[in-house]
Design an enzyme around this catalytic site. Structure first.
Site, short mmCIF file in Angstrom:
data_model
loop_
_atom_site.label_atom_id
_atom_site.label_comp_id
_atom_site.label_asym_id
_atom_site.label_seq_id
_atom_site.Cartn_x
_atom_site.Cartn_y
_atom_site.Cartn_z
N ASP A 240 0.86 -1.19 0.00
CA ASP A 240 0.00 0.00 0.00
C ASP A 240 0.90 1.25 0.00
O ASP A 240 1.80 1.37 0.83
CB ASP A 240 -0.89 -0.03 1.24
CG ASP A 240 -1.93 1.09 1.24
OD1 ASP A 240 -2.28 1.57 0.14
OD2 ASP A 240 -2.37 1.49 2.33
N TYR B 201 2.09 21.75 -13.47
CA TYR B 201 2.65 20.41 -13.73
C TYR B 201 4.09 20.54 -14.22
O TYR B 201 4.99 19.84 -13.74
CB TYR B 201 1.77 19.72 -14.78
CG TYR B 201 2.27 18.38 -15.27
CD1 TYR B 201 2.09 17.23 -14.49
CD2 TYR B 201 2.86 18.24 -16.53
CE1 TYR B 201 2.50 15.98 -14.96
CE2 TYR B 201 3.27 17.00 -16.99
CZ TYR B 201 3.09 15.87 -16.21
OH TYR B 201 3.51 14.64 -16.68
N LYS C 139 7.70 18.97 -12.80
CA LYS C 139 8.53 18.08 -13.63
C LYS C 139 9.93 18.67 -13.81
O LYS C 139 10.92 17.93 -13.83
CB LYS C 139 7.86 17.82 -14.98
CG LYS C 139 6.68 16.86 -14.89
CD LYS C 139 7.09 15.50 -14.33
CE LYS C 139 5.98 14.47 -14.41
NZ LYS C 139 6.30 13.22 -13.69
N1 LIG Z 1 0.85 10.21 -20.10
C1 LIG Z 1 1.64 11.19 -20.50
O1 LIG Z 1 1.36 11.88 -21.51
C2 LIG Z 1 2.93 11.48 -19.77
C3 LIG Z 1 3.89 12.25 -20.43
C4 LIG Z 1 5.08 12.55 -19.78
C5 LIG Z 1 5.29 12.09 -18.49
N2 LIG Z 1 4.33 11.33 -17.88
C6 LIG Z 1 4.59 10.90 -16.51
O2 LIG Z 1 4.67 9.49 -16.47
C7 LIG Z 1 4.21 9.02 -15.20
C8 LIG Z 1 3.16 7.96 -15.41
O3 LIG Z 1 2.06 8.51 -16.14
P1 LIG Z 1 0.95 7.58 -16.81
O4 LIG Z 1 0.67 8.14 -18.16
O5 LIG Z 1 1.33 6.16 -16.68
O6 LIG Z 1 -0.29 7.93 -15.91
P2 LIG Z 1 -1.42 7.01 -15.24
O7 LIG Z 1 -1.61 5.75 -15.99
O8 LIG Z 1 -2.56 7.94 -15.02
O9 LIG Z 1 -0.77 6.62 -13.84
C9 LIG Z 1 -0.64 7.55 -12.81
C10 LIG Z 1 -0.35 6.75 -11.56
O10 LIG Z 1 -0.13 7.63 -10.47
C11 LIG Z 1 -0.81 7.07 -9.36
N3 LIG Z 1 -1.06 8.07 -8.35
C12 LIG Z 1 -1.59 9.32 -8.51
N4 LIG Z 1 -1.67 9.92 -7.31
C13 LIG Z 1 -1.20 9.03 -6.39
C14 LIG Z 1 -1.03 9.07 -4.99
N5 LIG Z 1 -1.38 10.14 -4.25
N6 LIG Z 1 -0.50 7.99 -4.38
C15 LIG Z 1 -0.14 6.90 -5.07
N7 LIG Z 1 -0.27 6.80 -6.41
C16 LIG Z 1 -0.80 7.86 -7.05
C17 LIG Z 1 -2.08 6.45 -9.93
O11 LIG Z 1 -2.63 5.53 -9.03
P3 LIG Z 1 -4.22 5.22 -8.94
O12 LIG Z 1 -4.47 3.97 -9.74
O13 LIG Z 1 -4.44 5.01 -7.47
O14 LIG Z 1 -4.96 6.41 -9.48
C18 LIG Z 1 -1.45 5.78 -11.16
O15 LIG Z 1 -0.84 4.58 -10.79
C19 LIG Z 1 3.73 10.25 -14.43
O16 LIG Z 1 4.77 10.71 -13.59
C20 LIG Z 1 3.49 11.26 -15.53
O17 LIG Z 1 3.60 12.59 -15.06
C21 LIG Z 1 3.17 11.01 -18.49
#
Ligand SMILES: NC(=O)c1ccc[n+]([C@@H]2O[C@H](COP(=O)([O-])OP(=O)(O)OC[C@H]3O[C@@H](n4cnc5c(N)ncnc54)[C@H](OP(=O)(O)O)[C@@H]3O)[C@@H](O)[C@H]2O)c1
Length: 254
Positions: free
Chosen positions: A67, A160, A164
């Site tokens: 967790d 954001y 980053k």
């Molecule tokens: N998607 C993009 O376009 C993109 C681009 C550049 C960088 N990124 C970065 O890549 C990373 C992953 O993004 P993704 O696209 O895979 O997003 P995602 O699928 O939405 O995953 C986000 C994750 O963060 C978790 N999370 C959010 N708040 C939390 C908290 N308070 N405690 C624990 N877990 C928490 C969510 O858990 P829950 O299941 O509990 O919600 C989920 O596992 C992030 O750091 C994001 O900023 C993403």
């Protein structure tokens, strides 16, 4: 130990239901080695069962669940202790985060604080703990999710983007600080990626799939690269953006 073909015995994912994080774990697990995968995720997440099934399909021999609430900073030492309780961690992937409504964020104090805590303070908190643990074990690879948004913080997503930018700098220098201790850090900087985080947004130029991010991240980590832009064009684009004076950026309006 992460071997030359990308096989690891123990992979840790912080943000255990992150689509990108899981794709990176899948990329590693699919290379063999029957790894144990430890997923650190909020107990309340509706995506945990799917995440476990996904890494099992990819080749994980054993899946552990811890967790983890990124906003509960006081719990982080115990979370990382639990992650290392059964032995060394070869690769730790830091992939939790939130995007949010960017126009709301800069005008809503509580929302901005939560965003900064999730995207900056919490990744730094676990980064310090991972760094100390891996230093003690004498090896390890940290893959940290940054973003092109942090390269030149822009009007369109500056809450954001500011987090980053900060976390990118932190993990780059964490790699420097640990370089004589056998610990490597790779910072991953995609542009937009097709995941649930960006679902419903207009597709930006050079958008990629999570599998592209995973391949680039693992290849860069194996090559010992401190950072990788997933789409090759984002390296030069970021350089250009960084050199544009603020008054011109203001006119570009993005
Ligand atoms: N998607 C993009 O376009 C993109 C681009 C550049 C960088 N990124 C970065 O890549 C990373 C992953 O993004 P993704 O696209 O895979 O997003 P995602 O699928 O939405 O995953 C986000 C994750 O963060 C978790 N999370 C959010 N708040 C939390 C908290 N308070 N405690 C624990 N877990 C928490 C969510 O858990 P829950 O299941 O509990 O919600 C989920 O596992 C992030 O750091 C994001 O900023 C993403």
């Amino acid at each position: 130990m992460l071997n030359a073909v990308g096989q690891a015995q123990h992979i840790l994912l912080l943000g255990g239901t992150s689509e990108i994080g899981l794709a990176i774990v899948d990329e590693l697990a699919s290379r063999g080695g029957d790894p144990t995968v430890t997923l650190c995720a909020r107990r309340s997440s509706p995506r945990i069962d799917d995440a476990i099934a996904e890494v099992q399909r990819a080749g994980a021999a054993h899946v552990r669940l811890i967790d983890f609430d990124a906003l509960d900073f006081a719990s982080h030492p115990a979370v990382i202790d639990a992650a290392f309780a059964d032995g060394d961690v070869d690769v730790a992937v830091v992939a939790f985060g939130t995007l949010g409504d960017q126009e709301q964020l800069w005008q809503d104090q509580a929302a901005a604080v939560a965003s900064a805590q999730t995207n900056f303070t919490a990744p730094m908190s676990v980064g310090v703990l991972l760094g100390q643990r891996m230093k003690r074990q004498g090896h390890g690879t940290i893959i940290a999710m940054s973003s092109v948004a942090g390269q030149r913080v822009r009007r369109s997503n500056f809450v954001y983007g500011a987090s980053k930018a900060g976390i990118d700098g932190f993990y780059m220098q964490l790699g420097e600080a640990l370089k004589d201790d056998g610990v490597k850090v790779t910072v991953v900087r995609p542009g937009q990626v097709r995941t649930k985080m960006t679902a419903g947004l207009d597709e930006a130029p050079l958008t990629v799939n999570k599998e592209d991010v995973a391949k680039a991240a693992v290849d860069a980590a194996l090559a010992g690269k401190p950072a990788v832009f997933v789409h090759k064009l984002f390296g030069p684009i970021s350089l250009v953006l960084k050199s544009i004076p603020a008054p011109i950026m203001s006119k570009l309006n993005f």
